[in-house]
Motif scaffolding. Structure first.
Motif, PDB file in Angstrom:
ATOM      1  N   UNK A  24      48.015 137.501 -33.284  1.00  0.00           N
ATOM      2  CA  UNK A  24      46.690 137.956 -33.515  1.00  0.00           C
ATOM      3  C   UNK A  24      45.700 136.938 -34.243  1.00  0.00           C
ATOM      4  N   UNK A  25      44.631 136.503 -34.087  1.00  0.00           N
ATOM      5  CA  UNK A  25      44.045 135.453 -34.830  1.00  0.00           C
ATOM      6  C   UNK A  25      42.694 136.174 -35.366  1.00  0.00           C
ATOM      7  N   UNK A  26      42.640 136.022 -36.736  1.00  0.00           N
ATOM      8  CA  UNK A  26      41.769 136.492 -37.603  1.00  0.00           C
ATOM      9  C   UNK A  26      40.648 135.807 -38.202  1.00  0.00           C
ATOM     10  N   UNK A  27      39.468 135.729 -38.148  1.00  0.00           N
ATOM     11  CA  UNK A  27      38.503 134.927 -38.555  1.00  0.00           C
ATOM     12  C   UNK A  27      37.949 135.614 -39.855  1.00  0.00           C
ATOM     13  N   UNK A  28      38.416 134.887 -40.784  1.00  0.00           N
ATOM     14  CA  UNK A  28      38.143 135.923 -42.330  1.00  0.00           C
ATOM     15  C   UNK A  28      37.112 135.250 -43.225  1.00  0.00           C
ATOM     16  N   UNK A  29      36.115 136.030 -43.456  1.00  0.00           N
ATOM     17  CA  UNK A  29      35.018 135.385 -44.506  1.00  0.00           C
ATOM     18  C   UNK A  29      35.506 135.843 -46.081  1.00  0.00           C
ATOM     19  N   UNK A  30      35.400 135.006 -47.047  1.00  0.00           N
ATOM     20  CA  UNK A  30      35.694 135.298 -48.187  1.00  0.00           C
ATOM     21  C   UNK A  30      34.838 134.442 -49.180  1.00  0.00           C
ATOM     22  N   UNK A  31      34.699 134.669 -50.384  1.00  0.00           N
ATOM     23  CA  UNK A  31      33.802 134.151 -51.343  1.00  0.00           C
ATOM     24  C   UNK A  31      34.625 133.387 -52.652  1.00  0.00           C
ATOM     25  N   UNK A  32      35.667 133.922 -52.823  1.00  0.00           N
ATOM     26  CA  UNK A  32      36.782 133.220 -53.973  1.00  0.00           C
ATOM     27  C   UNK A  32      37.888 133.558 -53.657  1.00  0.00           C
ATOM     28  N   UNK A  33      38.625 132.506 -54.073  1.00  0.00           N
ATOM     29  CA  UNK A  33      40.139 132.463 -53.756  1.00  0.00           C
ATOM     30  C   UNK A  33      40.916 131.939 -55.081  1.00  0.00           C
ATOM     31  N   UNK A  34      42.139 132.124 -55.270  1.00  0.00           N
ATOM     32  CA  UNK A  34      42.799 131.528 -56.417  1.00  0.00           C
ATOM     33  C   UNK A  34      43.224 129.956 -55.903  1.00  0.00           C
ATOM     34  N   UNK A  35      43.202 129.125 -57.003  1.00  0.00           N
ATOM     35  CA  UNK A  35      43.388 129.466 -58.269  1.00  0.00           C
ATOM     36  C   UNK A  35      42.101 129.567 -58.948  1.00  0.00           C
ATOM     37  N   UNK A  36      40.753 129.272 -58.288  1.00  0.00           N
ATOM     38  CA  UNK A  36      39.288 129.441 -58.860  1.00  0.00           C
ATOM     39  C   UNK A  36      39.112 130.964 -58.901  1.00  0.00           C
ATOM     40  N   UNK A  37      39.210 131.741 -59.917  1.00  0.00           N
ATOM     41  CA  UNK A  37      39.067 132.926 -59.979  1.00  0.00           C
ATOM     42  C   UNK A  37      37.611 133.331 -60.744  1.00  0.00           C
ATOM     43  N   UNK A  38      36.887 133.915 -60.114  1.00  0.00           N
ATOM     44  CA  UNK A  38      35.395 134.549 -60.833  1.00  0.00           C
ATOM     45  C   UNK A  38      35.290 135.987 -61.164  1.00  0.00           C
ATOM     46  N   UNK A  39      36.199 136.654 -60.436  1.00  0.00           N
ATOM     47  CA  UNK A  39      36.263 138.015 -60.569  1.00  0.00           C
ATOM     48  C   UNK A  39      37.544 138.611 -59.765  1.00  0.00           C
ATOM     49  N   UNK A  40      37.725 139.986 -59.470  1.00  0.00           N
ATOM     50  CA  UNK A  40      38.730 140.527 -58.855  1.00  0.00           C
ATOM     51  C   UNK A  40      39.092 140.329 -57.519  1.00  0.00           C
ATOM     52  N   UNK A  41      37.841 139.820 -56.728  1.00  0.00           N
ATOM     53  CA  UNK A  41      37.801 139.275 -55.374  1.00  0.00           C
ATOM     54  C   UNK A  41      38.877 138.431 -55.034  1.00  0.00           C
ATOM     55  N   UNK A  42      38.966 137.424 -55.866  1.00  0.00           N
ATOM     56  CA  UNK A  42      39.922 136.456 -55.651  1.00  0.00           C
ATOM     57  C   UNK A  42      41.338 136.892 -55.376  1.00  0.00           C
ATOM     58  N   UNK A  43      41.802 137.841 -56.309  1.00  0.00           N
ATOM     59  CA  UNK A  43      43.027 138.463 -56.347  1.00  0.00           C
ATOM     60  C   UNK A  43      43.456 139.123 -55.003  1.00  0.00           C
ATOM     61  N   UNK A  44      42.327 139.916 -54.888  1.00  0.00           N
ATOM     62  CA  UNK A  44      42.440 140.739 -53.661  1.00  0.00           C
ATOM     63  C   UNK A  44      42.734 139.998 -52.375  1.00  0.00           C
ATOM     64  N   UNK A  45      41.717 139.221 -52.030  1.00  0.00           N
ATOM     65  CA  UNK A  45      41.675 138.198 -51.020  1.00  0.00           C
ATOM     66  C   UNK A  45      43.085 137.387 -50.859  1.00  0.00           C
ATOM     67  N   UNK A  46      43.316 136.887 -51.725  1.00  0.00           N
ATOM     68  CA  UNK A  46      44.787 136.289 -51.884  1.00  0.00           C
ATOM     69  C   UNK A  46      45.899 137.174 -51.333  1.00  0.00           C
ATOM     70  N   UNK A  47      45.915 138.391 -52.054  1.00  0.00           N
ATOM     71  CA  UNK A  47      47.028 139.289 -51.737  1.00  0.00           C
ATOM     72  C   UNK A  47      46.784 139.949 -50.335  1.00  0.00           C
TER      73      UNK A  47
END
Length: 422
Positions: free
Chosen positions: A1-24
């Motif tokens: 299954x191929x997923x096209x995912x759109x995110x705004x931040x990703x570790x190690x560049x963390x600006x809020x909780x969204x990076x951690x959740x996106x990575x997890x």
């Protein structure tokens, strides 16, 4: 299954909780063995972990033809994106974008994080998503939070593929009900166009259903999780404060959503009973000066520390140095930080108005406004060694069972249901 995912931040560049959740989430899906993720980020830096997802640097996607050779592109964008992708994207430019401010590869630069022109960057990101969606092969779209909903919608319109959106928070949470009409409109439009809405808690799911008038049949609760601590974080020593001053910590954005004033007021009540406790308010935000002033006003400034924003290893050093972690959020869609604290062996006190309260048992839960109960809980953990040890051991055992692999399996199931529904 191929997923096209759109995110705004990703570790190690963390600006809020969204990076951690996106990575997890990405790691959890990768663990399923048959999910192939392409993750679009506004401005990757080249040091991201790409084990779970292939990255698309949206600032390197051309919107205007540039007559450049492979060597130049490899030298220019090769650190953050596959150079071959650039030329594939260049073949799928779909309109004349010469009126935009473009960089030397024909793309749009992004500041990274949350700049003052955030709405302009969200719009630019959605424009670029049209080129990406025309170029890549994928089965389903996954857009994280309101920042990427317009991009997800555009990709759906271009490809005809189903759209899943992930609601990590709503403007009702961030504003205590005084919503920004522009943000609300973007959120509502994303939800209206989504085939599947993943909410980080039942609390958030009910907000989506009742405040954004969404069909409950397409709204699902997908609780967050934590990853086992890396060895270097496990090896951080935990000081023994027996017979010494105890440390009680708040760690998060200093905004009204997080309820920092309730932490200060509870601290004041504790310090009327004992002076053998220090309070740490780690983080930054628009209420920082107000909290410093409030602590001074209450006469407890000598017991308070404001170390500012923390990231990476600093967070875990702070949590391991604490005897109690407190999250008094007024409206918290989920709240990963108590899970991280419990991983570190730090007993946690959380508000009943948080999503993580739905899945955590071995912590103390209070209403965010009940500073008497909060103060009693802080005092009890600091002065009752048996209670401290029980919450420390049982909390860690509980959190160790809350894994991103389980979250990934549930999201994969929702992908399949969405694809079958289409």
């Amino acid at each position: 299954m191929k997923v096209l995912m759109f995110g705004w931040e990703y570790p190690p560049h963390v600006f809020g909780g969204l990076a951690t959740a996106n990575y997890g989430i990405s790691q959890g899906l990768y663990a399923q063995g048959d999910v192939d993720i392409t993750l679009c980020l506004p401005k990757p830096w080249g040091d991201e972990d790409t084990t779970a997802a292939k990255l698309v640097a949206m600032n390197c996607v051309p919107l205007v033809w540039r007559d450049v050779d492979y060597t130049y592109i490899k030298d220019t964008v090769g650190k953050v994106m596959d150079p071959d992708l650039y030329f594939r994207f260049r073949d799928n430019i779909y309109a004349d974008f010469n009126h935009l401010s473009l960089n030397n590869v024909g793309g749009i630069d992004f500041a990274g994080g949350y700049p003052s022109n955030l709405h302009e960057e969200i719009n630019n990101y959605s424009i670029i998503s049209g080129v990406v969606a025309r170029t890549l092969d994928f089965d389903i779209i996954h857009a994280h939070d309101w920042l990427t909903y317009p991009a997800g919608i555009h990709a759906k319109q271009v490809s005809g593929k189903p759209l899943c959106i992930h609601v990590h928070a709503t403007d009702f949470d961030r504003s205590r009900g005084k919503v920004n009409p522009v943000v609300f409109s973007i959120e509502k439009n994303g939800m209206d166009n989504a085939d599947c809405i993943m909410c980080v808690s039942e609390l958030t799911r009910q907000t989506v259903i009742n405040q954004y008038h969404q069909d409950p049949r397409k709204c699902f609760t997908v609780h967050n999780a934590v990853y086992p601590l890396r060895q270097e974080l496990q090896d951080i020593p935990r000081p023994d404060h027996t017979g010494k001053e105890k440390v009680v910590t708040f760690l998060g954005r200093l905004t009204m959503q997080k309820g920092p004033e309730y932490f200060v007021e509870a601290a004041n009540m504790v310090l009327h009973r004992t002076r053998n406790v220090r309070f740490c308010m780690a983080g930054s935000g628009d209420m920082m000066d107000q909290m410093i002033y409030l602590a001074a006003q209450r006469g407890i400034a000598d017991r308070f520390h404001f170390p500012g924003f923390m990231r990476g290893k600093q967070v875990y050093e702070c949590l391991k140095d604490s005897d109690v972690y407190v999250m008094p959020s007024v409206s918290e869609p989920f709240g990963i930080s108590p899970l991280e604290a419990m991983q570190c062996g730090t007993p946690s006190i959380i508000s009943k108005q948080s999503g993580c309260a739905e899945i955590l048992t071995n912590c103390i839960k209070v209403d965010y406004w009940d500073i008497h109960a909060m103060a009693d809980a802080i005092y009890s953990i600091c002065h009752n060694e048996s209670l401290f040890r029980y919450l420390q051991e049982e909390g860690k055992n509980e959190v160790d069972q809350i894994t991103w692999e389980k979250v990934g399996a549930w999201i994969r199931e929702l992908y399949l249901r969405t694809l079958e529904g289409k």
